[in-house]
Motif scaffolding. Structure first.
Motif, mmCIF file in Angstrom:
data_model
loop_
_atom_site.group_PDB
_atom_site.id
_atom_site.type_symbol
_atom_site.label_atom_id
_atom_site.label_comp_id
_atom_site.label_asym_id
_atom_site.label_seq_id
_atom_site.Cartn_x
_atom_site.Cartn_y
_atom_site.Cartn_z
ATOM 1 N N LEU A 229 17.221 -9.455 1.423
ATOM 2 C CA LEU A 229 18.658 -9.185 1.375
ATOM 3 C C LEU A 229 19.458 -10.241 2.138
ATOM 4 O O LEU A 229 20.552 -10.628 1.710
ATOM 5 C CB LEU A 229 18.954 -7.781 1.915
ATOM 6 N N HIS A 230 18.914 -10.731 3.233
ATOM 7 C CA HIS A 230 19.583 -11.836 3.944
ATOM 8 C C HIS A 230 19.623 -13.076 3.055
ATOM 9 O O HIS A 230 20.632 -13.785 3.018
ATOM 10 C CB HIS A 230 18.876 -12.143 5.258
ATOM 11 N N GLN A 231 18.531 -13.355 2.336
ATOM 12 C CA GLN A 231 18.496 -14.508 1.435
ATOM 13 C C GLN A 231 19.465 -14.335 0.266
ATOM 14 O O GLN A 231 19.935 -15.312 -0.306
ATOM 15 C CB GLN A 231 17.077 -14.742 0.918
ATOM 16 N N LEU A 232 19.774 -13.101 -0.078
ATOM 17 C CA LEU A 232 20.736 -12.818 -1.141
ATOM 18 C C LEU A 232 22.166 -12.751 -0.591
ATOM 19 O O LEU A 232 23.079 -12.273 -1.250
ATOM 20 C CB LEU A 232 20.391 -11.499 -1.843
ATOM 21 N N GLU A 233 22.327 -13.238 0.629
ATOM 22 C CA GLU A 233 23.623 -13.390 1.276
ATOM 23 C C GLU A 233 24.278 -12.061 1.650
ATOM 24 O O GLU A 233 25.447 -11.809 1.366
ATOM 25 C CB GLU A 233 24.549 -14.265 0.433
#
Length: 82
Positions: free
Chosen positions: A26-30
């Motif tokens: 989820l962090h990588q998906l901003e």
């Protein structure tokens, strides 16, 4: 007839690798605002018994099978089935 809703999650002291993987994704998906994520199991049971007996039965089910009490905590709600 009663319905029990049982929620099982890892205890705070236990690392939850699935939750950590989802949090990283989820962090990588901003979605940087995400600070904590918990994964768990959900069970919905229907019991043909009294409310008091339903609570006792669900407690025993959690202790014996639904939750690994060494690593997981659980909570449940008992409601009248519709």
């Amino acid at each position: 007839m009663y319905r029990a809703k049982v929620y099982v999650t890892y205890k705070d002291s236990i690392l939850d690798p699935q939750a950590e993987a989802i949090k990283t994704a989820l962090h990588q998906l901003e979605f940087p605002e995400l600070t904590q994520l918990t994964c768990g199991k959900y069970f919905e049971l229907e019991l043909a018994t009294t409310e008091a007996k339903a609570a006792t039965t669900v407690e025993q089910m959690c202790q014996k099978l639904l939750a690994n009490v060494n690593m997981e905590s659980y909570r449940y709600e008992i409601v009248a089935a519709e």
